[in-house]
Enzyme design. Structure first.
Site, mmCIF file in Angstrom:
data_model
loop_
_atom_site.group_PDB
_atom_site.id
_atom_site.type_symbol
_atom_site.label_atom_id
_atom_site.label_comp_id
_atom_site.label_asym_id
_atom_site.label_seq_id
_atom_site.Cartn_x
_atom_site.Cartn_y
_atom_site.Cartn_z
ATOM 1 N N SER A 1 -9.948 -25.760 -11.969
ATOM 2 C CA SER A 1 -10.901 -26.182 -10.755
ATOM 3 C C SER A 1 -11.021 -27.833 -11.461
ATOM 4 O O SER A 1 -10.101 -28.529 -11.688
ATOM 5 C CB SER A 1 -12.038 -25.280 -10.856
ATOM 6 N N ASP B 1 -8.124 -21.015 -0.320
ATOM 7 C CA ASP B 1 -9.192 -21.503 -1.427
ATOM 8 C C ASP B 1 -10.092 -22.356 -0.740
ATOM 9 O O ASP B 1 -9.694 -23.301 -0.228
ATOM 10 C CB ASP B 1 -8.489 -22.265 -2.313
ATOM 11 N N HIS C 1 -10.327 -19.188 -5.127
ATOM 12 C CA HIS C 1 -10.396 -20.364 -6.415
ATOM 13 C C HIS C 1 -10.164 -20.041 -7.763
ATOM 14 O O HIS C 1 -10.006 -20.764 -8.498
ATOM 15 C CB HIS C 1 -11.664 -21.320 -5.933
#
Length: 243
Positions: A75, A197, A225
């Protein structure tokens, strides 16, 4: 070295990192303000942007004497790791970006997935009621409705973060723009993209691939995610094949 995303800690790599210990020296860490880190070391000015976290990774790598290392970031840490690799290219020669986004806010000729108003609302909601924000947002980010325990784990992880640090980290994350930095990355780079996502849509992964010179994009079967939790076997297999 494995670096976690917003609201998480190094435990998020527990299904992935140990599986490389037979071939590599493996390092996991908590960003300052997260997990078991020393909260007294948190400096709001330093961590007002993700550059402060990138500097920390270089400091850790220097302390450990890492050379020709593989840096894996999930991320927002995908971009934190990219910045660290730019600062110390001999330290980190290989980069794995898991669900990266160089900019979350849409711009002219760029789709990040959020409007500026979306991000303003997200940050205001987090500041107003962190617990309610975590309970509503975390399961959507996880993106595996049929496995509610994953969303619950992410919710609990978000809730453990100090509210002010959460606000700061969220602002640093969702208002960042590191598109120009992609062109500076010299590390051999693997980009792992998930389906459905809501944080980093597929077009963002393609953008990263197109702007990092020596990069490869792999679209996983995983949804959401956080494939390091929801589909660790896929993540491990992709990294092994690349590394």
């Amino acid at each position: 070295m494995f670096a976690h995303g917003f609201g998480c800690d190094q435990a998020m790599w527990r299904f992935v990192a140990p599986r490389f210990e037979n071939a590599f020296k493996v390092v996991t860490c908590d960003h300052v303000g997260s997990g078991g880190s020393d909260v007294r070391a948190y400096d709001p000015q330093k961590y007002a942007s993700i550059d402060g976290y990138a500097d920390d990774l270089v400091e850790i790598g220097s302390e450990l004497g890492i050379h020709d290392g593989i840096l894996v970031g999930h991320s927002v840490s995908a971009m934190i790791c990219a910045l660290a690799s730019i600062r110390a290219p001999e330290m980190f020669r290989t980069l794995v970006m898991v669900c990266p986004s160089p900019r979350y806010i849409d711009d002219e000729n760029y789709v990040g997935g959020f409007s500026a108003e979306d991000v303003d609302d997200l940050l205001a909601s987090l500041a107003e009621n962190p617990m309610a924000w975590s309970a509503s947002v975390a399961p959507a980010i996880m993106g595996n409705a049929s496995r509610p325990e994953l969303g619950e784990e992410l919710t609990e992880s978000f809730c453990r973060l100090d509210p002010q640090i959460a606000n700061d980290f969220a602002r640093a994350t969702f208002t960042s723009d590191n598109r120009a930095d992609l062109l500076k990355v010299t590390a051999r780079t693997l980009i792992l993209q998930c389906r459905d996502d809501i944080i980093a849509p597929e077009c963002v992964g393609q953008y990263v691939r197109d702007h990092v010179a020596d990069s490869e994009l792999v679209l996983l079967s995983a949804t959401g995610h956080c494939p390091n939790l929801s589909a660790p076997d896929e993540v491990v297999a992709a990294i092994r094949e690349f590394a």
